[in-house]
Design an enzyme around this catalytic site. Structure first.
Site, PDB file in Angstrom:
ATOM      1  N   ASP A  30      -2.716 -18.961   0.393  1.00 29.68           N
ATOM      2  CA  ASP A  30      -3.597 -19.347  -0.044  1.00 29.68           C
ATOM      3  C   ASP A  30      -4.359 -20.437   1.069  1.00 29.68           C
ATOM      4  O   ASP A  30      -5.492 -20.569   0.415  1.00 29.68           O
ATOM      5  CB  ASP A  30      -2.528 -20.215  -1.042  1.00 29.68           C
ATOM      6  N   TYR A  66       1.022  -1.325  -0.212  1.00 31.25           N
ATOM      7  CA  TYR A  66      -0.552   0.080   0.014  1.00 31.25           C
ATOM      8  C   TYR A  66       1.038   1.198   0.105  1.00 31.25           C
ATOM      9  O   TYR A  66       0.499   2.343  -0.864  1.00 31.25           O
ATOM     10  CB  TYR A  66      -0.531  -0.129   1.387  1.00 31.25           C
ATOM     11  N   LYS A 112       3.273 -15.556   2.929  1.00 34.88           N
ATOM     12  CA  LYS A 112       3.689 -16.180   1.802  1.00 34.88           C
ATOM     13  C   LYS A 112       5.475 -16.638   1.977  1.00 34.88           C
ATOM     14  O   LYS A 112       6.827 -16.276   0.592  1.00 34.88           O
ATOM     15  CB  LYS A 112       3.627 -15.906   0.379  1.00 34.88           C
ATOM     16  N   ASP A 144      -6.153  -7.512   3.972  1.00 29.77           N
ATOM     17  CA  ASP A 144      -7.235  -6.459   3.624  1.00 29.77           C
ATOM     18  C   ASP A 144      -8.085  -7.619   2.640  1.00 29.77           C
ATOM     19  O   ASP A 144      -9.711  -7.705   2.448  1.00 29.77           O
ATOM     20  CB  ASP A 144      -6.898  -6.055   2.176  1.00 29.77           C
ATOM     21  N   ASP A 169     -12.087  -9.608   4.210  1.00 31.04           N
ATOM     22  CA  ASP A 169     -13.375  -9.502   3.607  1.00 31.04           C
ATOM     23  C   ASP A 169     -14.082 -10.758   3.111  1.00 31.04           C
ATOM     24  O   ASP A 169     -15.186 -10.950   2.976  1.00 31.04           O
ATOM     25  CB  ASP A 169     -13.052  -8.897   1.774  1.00 31.04           C
TER      26      ASP A 169
HETATM   27  C1  IPM Z   1     -10.292  -1.669   3.725  1.00 27.10           C
HETATM   28  C2  IPM Z   1     -10.606  -1.002   2.190  1.00 27.10           C
HETATM   29  C3  IPM Z   1      -9.116  -0.514   2.416  1.00 27.10           C
HETATM   30  C4  IPM Z   1      -8.435  -1.308   1.574  1.00 27.10           C
HETATM   31  C5  IPM Z   1      -9.667   0.984   0.481  1.00 27.10           C
HETATM   32  C6  IPM Z   1     -11.244   1.206   0.352  1.00 27.10           C
HETATM   33  C7  IPM Z   1      -8.760   1.491   0.316  1.00 27.10           C
HETATM   34  O1  IPM Z   1     -10.862  -2.082   1.812  1.00 27.10           O
HETATM   35  O2  IPM Z   1     -10.747  -0.598   5.018  1.00 27.10           O
HETATM   36  O3  IPM Z   1     -10.393  -2.670   3.422  1.00 27.10           O
HETATM   37  O4  IPM Z   1      -7.942  -1.212   0.940  1.00 27.10           O
HETATM   38  O5  IPM Z   1      -7.545  -1.077   2.995  1.00 27.10           O
HETATM   39 MG    MG Z   2     -10.726  -4.261   2.115  1.00 25.68          MG
END
Ligand code: IPM
Ligand code: MG
Length: 360
Positions: free
Chosen positions: A225, A142, A193, A249, A253
């Site tokens: 993975d 990032y 990894k 990240d 999710d």
């Molecule tokens: C998160 C989001 C952010 C990230 C985006 C909106 C920049 O996906 O907080 O997980 O990638 O960190």
């Molecule tokens: Mg995210």
């Protein structure tokens, strides 16, 4: 009596709708506990681009630095898709994380028993899931240098991002991982990894060294993975997970699905002097402005704010219990409603939770 100054940054899309409900819940906490809150709102993301041309105006950053904690909504949306990369709405969030040194992002993924059937995964897989993902938040791909695009005369191009970590960056987030695991089931899984990336080799080396200070916590390592597969195969094997920025990240999710809906998941970003609390979900442009978004992730983020920034543990428990009770009574927003449930709107769900917080 101290006044707790909360910077409120609703951002874009449903961020605005859900943050309003989280503020109402904090006001209710103020009423019952006698604690005094002062809320000051500021622009971030697309809303800030529209007003000032920049996703993180200096005034917003100043407000955040002076606050005791930050309540954040969400940023971004189709309206700002085509602005230059460096002033994209998301940049506002990335800049705050870096400026405030919020290097550890805590994302709990808990499967509430009454929502087991809201998850697209089988009951036998998700039941009992209770994971805390700790994502490193200010390093890796990032922010790594060099980065950028080189355009060639022949029309081709070359783009670079760099995954980079120093010992210090790994060590501090690893410590956070062990500290958090210690207060949970004392099992930390570090994700990397290591079979391909030298960065991951350093990551594993440092985490293993830090483990010596935490003999009461069991540490294991897993490749990213494999972790991604295990999360949907046998999520109950995990307690606390610690990993680098990009892996975190993606995995957080994935873990969100275990909880039934993104609309349920709060997060805390810690490390510097001011903590930032935000729902894991984004701006949801498809439902923004309709008043149907689930405010629970934002409300649970407010509970994390009380717990981690203000040390108001009892009040945090009270909010979490109120959410639990409202769900037990069968109240649902659209994202978690079954075919027979009547779906409540954002404000109606907020009303019910406020009532339960006030009643205790
Ligand atoms: C998160 C989001 C952010 C990230 C985006 C909106 C920049 O996906 O907080 O997980 O990638 O960190
Ligand atoms: Mg995210």
């Amino acid at each position: 009596m101290t006044t707790h100054r909360i910077a409120v940054l609703p951002g874009d899309g449903i961020g605005q709708e859900v943050t309003e409900q989280a503020v109402r819940v904090l006001r209710a906490v103020g009423k019952i506990s006698g604690a005094s809150f002062e809320f000051e709102q500021a622009l971030v993301g697309g809303a800030a681009i529209d007003a000032t041309g920049h996703p993180l105006p200096p005034a917003t950053l100043e407000l955040c630095k002076k606050a005791h904690a930050i309540l954040f909504g969400a940023v971004g949306g189709p309206k700002w898709e085509n602005v230059p990369h460096e002033v994209r709405a998301e940049r506002g969030l990335l800049a705050i994380r870096k400026e405030l040194d919020l290097y550890a992002n805590l994302r709990p993924a808990t499967c509430f028993s009454m929502l087991v059937d809201a998850s697209p995964l089988k009951r036998s897989v998700v039941e009992g899931t209770d994971i805390m993902v700790i994502r490193e938040l200010t390093g890796g791909l990032y922010y790594g240098e060099p980065r950028g695009v080189e355009r060639f005369a022949d029309g081709g191009a070359r783009a670079v991002n760099t995954m980079v970590y120093t010992t210090r960056e790994i060590e501090r987030v690893a410590r956070m991982g062990f500290e958090v695991a210690r207060k949970r089931r004392k099992h930390l899984t570090s994700v990397d990894k290591n079979n391909v990336l030298v960065v991951s080799q350093l990551w594993r080396e440092v985490v293993t060294k830090v483990a010596k200070d935490y003999p009461d916590v069991t540490l294991d390592h897993i490749l990213v993975d494999n972790c991604s597969m295990a999360l949907v195969h046998k999520p109950t094997q995990f307690d606390t997970i610690v990993t680098e920025n990009t892996f975190g990240d993606i995995l957080s999710d994935e873990a969100a699905i275990l909880a039934g809906s993104m609309g349920m998941l709060p997060s805390a970003s810690l490390g510097g002097t001011v903590g930032l609390y935000e729902p894991v979900h984004g701006t949801a442009p498809d439902i923004a402005g309709q008043g149907v978004a689930n405010p629970i992730a934002a409300i649970l983020s407010a509970a994390m704010l009380l717990r981690y920034s203000l040390n108001m543990v009892r009040e945090a428990d009270r909010i979490e219990a109120a959410v639990q009770r409202v769900l037990e009574q069968g109240h649902r927003t659209r994202d978690i409603a079954g075919p027979k449930d009547k779906a409540l709107g954002t404000k109606e769900m907020g009303d019910l939770i406020v009532q339960h917080v006030e009643r205790g």
